[in-house]
Design an enzyme around this catalytic site. Structure first.
Site, short mmCIF file in Angstrom:
data_model
loop_
_atom_site.label_atom_id
_atom_site.label_comp_id
_atom_site.label_asym_id
_atom_site.label_seq_id
_atom_site.Cartn_x
_atom_site.Cartn_y
_atom_site.Cartn_z
N GLU A 147 0.88 -1.18 0.00
CA GLU A 147 0.00 0.00 0.00
C GLU A 147 0.91 1.22 0.00
O GLU A 147 1.61 1.45 0.98
CB GLU A 147 -0.89 -0.01 1.25
N CYS B 53 -2.02 9.31 3.22
CA CYS B 53 -1.87 8.92 1.82
C CYS B 53 -3.11 9.29 1.00
O CYS B 53 -3.06 9.34 -0.22
CB CYS B 53 -1.60 7.43 1.74
P1 NAD Z 1 8.87 4.25 4.15
O1 NAD Z 1 8.75 3.50 2.89
O2 NAD Z 1 10.05 5.13 4.35
O3 NAD Z 1 8.87 3.26 5.41
C1 NAD Z 1 7.81 2.38 5.67
C2 NAD Z 1 8.32 1.22 6.51
O4 NAD Z 1 9.24 0.45 5.75
C3 NAD Z 1 9.08 1.65 7.76
O5 NAD Z 1 8.74 0.78 8.81
C4 NAD Z 1 10.55 1.46 7.36
O6 NAD Z 1 11.42 1.22 8.43
C5 NAD Z 1 10.44 0.23 6.46
N1 NAD Z 1 11.53 0.09 5.50
C6 NAD Z 1 12.30 1.05 4.93
N2 NAD Z 1 13.17 0.50 4.05
C7 NAD Z 1 12.94 -0.84 4.05
C8 NAD Z 1 13.51 -1.94 3.35
N3 NAD Z 1 14.49 -1.78 2.46
N4 NAD Z 1 13.01 -3.18 3.59
C9 NAD Z 1 11.99 -3.36 4.46
N5 NAD Z 1 11.43 -2.36 5.17
C10 NAD Z 1 11.88 -1.11 4.96
O7 NAD Z 1 7.52 5.08 4.31
P2 NAD Z 1 7.11 6.11 5.45
O8 NAD Z 1 7.90 7.37 5.26
O9 NAD Z 1 7.14 5.45 6.78
O10 NAD Z 1 5.58 6.38 5.10
C11 NAD Z 1 5.16 7.39 4.23
C12 NAD Z 1 4.64 6.81 2.95
O11 NAD Z 1 3.66 5.83 3.22
C13 NAD Z 1 3.94 7.83 2.07
O12 NAD Z 1 4.37 7.69 0.73
C14 NAD Z 1 2.47 7.46 2.19
O13 NAD Z 1 1.67 7.82 1.10
C15 NAD Z 1 2.56 5.98 2.36
N6 NAD Z 1 1.34 5.46 3.00
C16 NAD Z 1 0.49 4.73 2.23
C17 NAD Z 1 -0.69 4.24 2.78
C18 NAD Z 1 -1.65 3.41 1.97
O14 NAD Z 1 -2.53 2.82 2.55
N7 NAD Z 1 -1.52 3.33 0.66
C19 NAD Z 1 -0.98 4.51 4.12
C20 NAD Z 1 -0.10 5.27 4.86
C21 NAD Z 1 1.07 5.74 4.29
#
Ligand code: NAD
Length: 506
Positions: A242, A276
């Site tokens: 997501e 999001c």
């Molecule tokens: P992010 O991708 O930086 O991190 C998300 C999670 O992934 C964190 O727990 C992080 O530690 C982990 N992570 C980072 N690199 C990784 C890797 N290489 N392997 C595995 N895990 C890893 O995102 P964020 O900054 O925490 O969140 C913001 C983003 O999330 C925005 O783009 C937003 O639109 C999106 N978002 C989407 C939804 C949806 O339902 N579509 C909901 C909420 C947020």
């Protein structure tokens, strides 16, 4: 209680700072691959007995967890506010409520949703088929920082209700709310090994998906989502990703302008725009643009931004500092290309040491500006004026993202028509944001906003393996073989061709 800012993170620990004033809230360990693997082993052991329980019983037990969370909801809301910076009302409405609704809805219905599904076999009427749903095992959940309870714990609850164990990797920015909920889980008398929390940075998330998990549910950025999907592809395990959004908000000529303006403002600035599904770009028809924009600016100026622990505050802090840079970059780009900051536009500190950005309305925005094309994930509300509703649809679809979209019109039939033409996972007509709070409805993105879905009956089934059983309708001991089995012959060949040609009559 928050302490003054002092501690620094190390390779072994994460220090959690409150975005409200920068103070240290707590620290959590960084889980290595070895520790993550050990947690997954524990989860597997607990999952076997859990999967053997009838879904109704699983629902009954999880409802105890929900009840303990609800009994202490004020404390949870306070903690979410402290580590995430959203207002207390937002913590209750968007976090505690979503989690409780997911457990309530699926807790009551999972036994029906996961009932085997029979299939009528048109091509073999003497046989019958059914599909049954088998828990996958251990599901890895990797969560973002913007909704540390609704997403991390809501998805864990669904995974558990489908008969799995869950290992959750909360965001390094907001890991405390998940740990709080885990304590309530253990107090509810559930096997503590069924739900495990592994704290850490991206490397810990990566360790989780390299471990013995049978599925990954990831929510986060497009860039990380790609890596997750690639790694799951390599391992041949399913994943739900997501990802980001750039929700268009179309204001038709016949819209109720007051409701549309209020919705645009609420949709853009709820959770400081770190949603999001936020209103990320408004397309308003030229004939109503002036009235709509004036109302939006007026409403935005009335918003009260400040310490989100106080109740009479509408907008809280920016959880993750990087979002302030993104907002600044996008404003500078827009202004350099001719846009105007109608209100807001600055980072400020209503609370000393905190991270805040004023709710900002940009006018004179055009589609070539970054603020109209790239996800902001912050409190910016760019307004683009269009000459026709068709132009609005075309510009709304001119995006690599497709998570949420909104159409405002008094004509519901037109709203429906436009909704169906938008290349977007969920479109709401005359409403904003709230659809994530409907556990019955699917939540999913198209284009680069994601793969797979959460919530809904199908979303629950996706957390199980679908297995197919095919059997004869009756037992005929004298039937030694079916006609198409060996030996093959010219006669069988001709018979097969004749039978196939019968399809032409259908
Ligand atoms: P992010 O991708 O930086 O991190 C998300 C999670 O992934 C964190 O727990 C992080 O530690 C982990 N992570 C980072 N690199 C990784 C890797 N290489 N392997 C595995 N895990 C890893 O995102 P964020 O900054 O925490 O969140 C913001 C983003 O999330 C925005 O783009 C937003 O639109 C999106 N978002 C989407 C939804 C949806 O339902 N579509 C909901 C909420 C947020």
């Amino acid at each position: 209680m928050a302490q003054p800012k002092a501690k620094q993170a190390t390779a072994e620990t994460i220090v959690v700072h409150s975005p409200i004033d920068g103070s240290v809230v707590d620290e959590v360990p960084v889980f290595t691959q070895e520790r993550v693997d050990a947690e997954i082993v524990l989860a597997h052991e607990a999952q076997r007995a859990w999967a053997a329980l009838p879904p109704k019983e699983r629902g009954r037990r999880l409802k105890k967890w929900r009840d303990l969370v609800l009994d202490d909801a004020d404390a949870l809301a306070e903690l979410v506010t402290l580590e995430n910076g959203k207002t207390r009302t937002e913590s209750v409405l968007a976090e505690v409520a979503t989690f409780a609704q997911v457990v309530t809805y699926f807790g009551r219905r999972s036994h029906k949703i996961l009932k085997p599904r029979s299939i009528t076999l048109f091509s073999a009427p003497h046989r019958t088929s059914y599909v049954h749903y088998v828990p996958r095992g251990v599901i890895g959940i990797i969560a973002p920082w913007n909704f540390p309870v609704a997403i991390a714990m809501g998805e864990a609850a669904m995974a558990l209700l489908a008969g799995n164990a869950a290992v959750v990797k909360p965001s390094e920015i907001t890991p405390l709310s998940a740990l709080w909920c885990k304590k309530k889980f253990d107090e509810a008398g559930l096997d503590p090994n069924l739900l495990r929390i592994v704290t850490g940075y991206g490397e810990t998330g990566s360790a989780l998906l390299q471990g013995d998990v049978q599925m990954i549910c990831f929510t986060g950025s497009v860039a990380t989502g790609r890596k997750i999907a690639a790694a799951c592809g390599e391992r041949l395990i399913p994943c739900i990703v997501e990802l980001g959004g750039k929700a268009p908000f179309i204001v038709c000529q016949d819209a109720d302008l007051d409701r549309a303006a209020r919705a645009a403002v609420f949709g853009a600035f709820f959770n400081s725009g770190q949603v999001c599904a936020s209103t990320e770009r408004v397309y308003v028809h030229r004939e109503v643009a002036e009235g709509f924009t004036t109302r939006v600016i007026e409403l935005t100026r009335k918003l009260r931004q400040g310490d989100p622990r106080k109740f009479d505050v509408d907008i809280g802090a920016i959880t993750f500092d990087r979002q302030i840079e993104v907002a600044r970059e996008q404003i500078d780009d827009a202004v350099s290309k001719g846009a105007t900051v109608a209100t807001g536009g600055e980072a400020h500190q209503p609370v000393e040491g905190g991270s805040f950005f004023q709710p900002t309305v940009l006018t004179g925005v055009t589609q070539d500006m970054k603020v109209a094309r790239e996800e902001t994930f912050g409190p910016l509300l760019p307004i683009l004026v269009v000459d026709s509703e068709e132009e609005a649809l075309q510009l709304a679809n001119d995006s690599h993202l497709g998570l949420m979209g909104y159409v405002f019109t008094r004509d519901i039939a037109k709203g429906k028509r436009y909704a169906e033409q938008l290349e977007i996972g969920t479109v709401m007509v005359n409403d904003v944001l709230s659809s994530y709070a409907f556990p019955e409805a699917p939540w999913m993105g198209v284009k680069q906003s994601g793969l797979g879905k959460v919530h809904s009956a199908d979303g629950l089934r996706d957390l199980c393996q679908e297995r197919h059983v095919n059997l004869p309708k009756w037992w005929l001991p004298s039937t030694r073989k079916d006609p198409h089995w060996h030996p093959h012959s010219r006669k069988l060949y001709d018979l097969a061709l004749r039978a196939l040609r019968l399809l032409k009559r259908l």
